[in-house]
Design an enzyme around this catalytic site. Structure first.
Site, PDB file in Angstrom:
ATOM      1  N   TYR A 140      14.968  -8.110  27.303  1.00  0.00           N
ATOM      2  CA  TYR A 140      16.417  -7.552  26.746  1.00  0.00           C
ATOM      3  C   TYR A 140      16.568  -6.287  27.821  1.00  0.00           C
ATOM      4  O   TYR A 140      15.461  -5.477  28.082  1.00  0.00           O
ATOM      5  CB  TYR A 140      16.032  -6.807  25.470  1.00  0.00           C
TER       6      TYR A 140
ATOM      7  N   LYS B 299      -4.807   7.257   1.681  1.00  0.00           N
ATOM      8  CA  LYS B 299      -3.280   7.514   1.585  1.00  0.00           C
ATOM      9  C   LYS B 299      -2.657   6.334   2.403  1.00  0.00           C
ATOM     10  O   LYS B 299      -3.291   5.957   3.425  1.00  0.00           O
ATOM     11  CB  LYS B 299      -2.958   8.791   1.754  1.00  0.00           C
TER      12      LYS B 299
HETATM   13  C1  PLP Z   1      -4.015  13.176   5.536  1.00  0.00           C
HETATM   14  C2  PLP Z   1      -4.679  14.269   5.201  1.00  0.00           C
HETATM   15  C3  PLP Z   1      -5.933  14.527   5.554  1.00  0.00           C
HETATM   16  C4  PLP Z   1      -6.394  13.494   6.564  1.00  0.00           C
HETATM   17  O1  PLP Z   1      -6.431  13.891   7.761  1.00  0.00           O
HETATM   18  P1  PLP Z   1      -7.030  13.156   9.231  1.00  0.00           P
HETATM   19  O2  PLP Z   1      -6.385  14.010  10.052  1.00  0.00           O
HETATM   20  O3  PLP Z   1      -6.282  11.532   8.949  1.00  0.00           O
HETATM   21  O4  PLP Z   1      -8.148  13.194   9.127  1.00  0.00           O
HETATM   22  C5  PLP Z   1      -6.676  15.340   5.168  1.00  0.00           C
HETATM   23  N1  PLP Z   1      -6.082  16.609   4.210  1.00  0.00           N
HETATM   24  C6  PLP Z   1      -4.954  16.467   3.735  1.00  0.00           C
HETATM   25  C7  PLP Z   1      -4.228  17.489   3.246  1.00  0.00           C
HETATM   26  C8  PLP Z   1      -4.216  15.326   4.328  1.00  0.00           C
HETATM   27  O5  PLP Z   1      -2.998  15.259   3.966  1.00  0.00           O
END
Ligand code: PLP
Length: 362
Positions: free
Chosen positions: A257, A33
Site C-alpha cells: 500500500y 492486568k
Molecule cells: C501496571 C502496574 C504495575 C506493573 O508495571 P510494569 O511496568 O509492567 O512492571 C505496577 N504497579 C502499578 C500500580 C501498575 O498499575
C-alpha cells in the site's frame, strides 16, 4: 490453517517471576492486568498459582475472572474500586484494594463491610496521576485505621520515570515517599518492573515488603538501552507465522500500500501471514527486524491488515513456508516496539486474532 500464532512459554514466565523475587528479596505480586499483558490472565495465573505471593489486576472484573477459575491467592485491585457498590464483592471474594483518592476513603468509612479490608494506601509521590497528596497521607492512614473497616494497610506509591536510568526523578519520588510515611511502620510497595530492575535504592527494606512486576514477567525489558538485570529475563511470547508467497522484483518496483517501499536493487520479497489485525504495529517502518528461519532481516513496505512483507534477498535458503518470528527470542519485542515508536507493553496488549499456544508447566 493460517500460520499466525503466539507461543506462550509458561516456564519462562515462572523464571521471570522468580527473578523478580530473587532480585528484590521481597514478596511479589504478579501483575496480570489486561489479560496478563495479552498473554492470557488465566493460564498465566495458573502457571504461577503454586508460588506467587499474589496477583494484581486493574479492576474487579479481572479479579473475579481469576477467582472464578479457582485462583485463591491474594489479588490486589490496582485502582481499588470505581464505585462503592464494589465493596461488597471485594469483601466476598477477599480482594485487596488500593485506595488512591479521598472519595474512596470516605466510601470505606461509610460502608458496612462484613469483614475488615486489606487496603494498599497509595501516595502520589510525584507521578500526579492517582494517589493521595503527601500532606494528606498520614491523616488518611489514621482515618482508615479509625474506621474499623480495615484490618491492614500497605503503604504504596508508583514511579513515573524508573525506566530512565539517569533520571533524578525516581530518587526524588522515593524521598517524597519516605517523608510522607514519616514514622508509619507498615509493609510497603514501590517497585514496578523498571524500578525493580534499575533502582536498588527503591528496593524493599524488609522481607515482608512487596514489589509489583508486570512487563518483566513477560520477559520484555522496560529500558531502551541494554540493562544487565533485564538481560536475565526470558521472553515469554513468540509471535510467529510463515511465508505464504514469494516474489522476485527488479530494482525500482514498489511493494504494498502507498508504495512506501521501492526496491533499490533486485529484491526477493516474502509475504508473511501477519498484520495489524493480529496486533502487529501498523507503524513499524521498513527495516523493522524480523527473523526468517532464524536469520534476521527486515520489514519492507507498509504493514497491512492480514499480511506484511519482508526482505528475503540475502536469505536464499528462505522461501515459501519458512518460519518467521515477529518477536520472541531472536527479535526482542522491545526492539520492534522501538522501531514502531511504541513500547513492548502496547505490542503485547494489542495481540489479537493470532491464537495463543501454551507450553511449559503442566
Ligand atoms: C501496571 C502496574 C504495575 C506493573 O508495571 P510494569 O511496568 O509492567 O512492571 C505496577 N504497579 C502499578 C500500580 C501498575 O498499575
Amino acid at each position: 490453517m493460517r500460520p499466525a500464532r503466539a507461543l506462550i512459554d509458561l516456564d519462562a514466565l515462572r523464571h521471570n517471576y522468580r527473578l523478580a523475587r530473587e532480585l528484590s528479596g521481597a514478596r511479589a505480586l504478579a501483575v496480570v492486568k489486561a489479560d496478563a499483558y495479552g498473554h492470557g490472565a488465566l493460564p498465566c495465573a495458573q502457571a504461577l498459582a503454586d508460588e506467587a505471593d499474589g496477583f494484581a489486576v486493574a479492576c474487579i472484573e479481572e479479579a473475579l475472572e481469576l477467582r472464578a477459575a479457582g485462583i485463591r491467592a491474594p489479588i490486589l485491585l490496582l485502582e481499588g474500586f470505581f464505585e462503592a457498590a464494589e465493596l461488597a464483592l471485594i469483601v466476598e471474594h477477599e480482594l485487596w484494594c488500593v485506595v488512591h483518592s479521598l472519595w474512596q476513603l470516605e466510601a470505606i468509612e461509610r460502608s458496612a463491610v462484613a469483614r475488615p479490608l486489606t487496603v494498599w494506601l497509595k501516595l502520589d509521590s510525584g507521578m500526579h496521576r492517582v494517589g493521595l497528596h503527601p500532606e494528606d497521607y498520614r491523616a488518611a492512614h489514621q482515618r482508615l485505621l479509625a474506621s474499623g473497616k480495615v484490618a491492614k494497610i500497605v503503604l504504596m506509591s508508583h514511579f513515573a520515570r524508573a525506566d530512565e536510568p539517569d533520571c533524578p526523578r525516581t530518587a526524588e519520588q522515593l524521598a517524597v515517599f519516605q517523608a510522607a510515611r514519616g514514622e508509619l511502620v507498615a509493609e510497603t510497595s514501590l517497585c514496578n518492573s523498571p524500578a525493580l530492575l534499575g533502582w536498588p535504592q527503591a528496593w524493599p527494606a524488609q522481607p515482608g515488603d512487596w514489589v509489583r512486576p508486570g512487563i518483566m514477567l513477560y520477559g520484555a525489558t522496560p529500558f531502551e538501552q541494554p540493562q544487565a538485570r533485564a538481560a536475565r529475563l526470558e521472553p515469554v511470547m513468540t509471535l510467529e507465522s510463515r511465508i505464504i508467497a514469494v516474489r522476485e522484483l527488479p530494482a525500482g518496483e514498489p511493494v504494498g500500500y502507498g508504495a512506501r517501499f521501492v526496491s533499490a536493487r533486485p529484491t526477493r520479497v516474502g509475504v508473511v501471514a501477519m498484520g495489524y489485525a493480529d496486533g502487529y504495529p501498523r507503524h513499524a517502518p521498513s527495516g523493522t527486524p524480523v527473523a526468517v528461519e532464524g536469520q534476521r532481516t527486515g520489514l519492507i513496505g507498509r504493514v497491512s491488515m492480514d499480511m506484511l512483507t519482508v526482505d528475503l534477498t540475502d536469505l536464499p535458503q528462505a522461501g515459501l513456508g519458512s518460519r518467521v518470528e515477529l518477536w520472541g527470542r531472536q527479535v526482542p519485542a522491545s526492539e520492534v516496539a522501538a522501531a514502531a515508536e511504541s513500547i513492548p507493553y502496547q505490542l503485547f496488549c494489542n495481540l489479537k486474532r493470532a491464537p495463543r499456544h501454551y507450553s511449559g508447566v503442566a
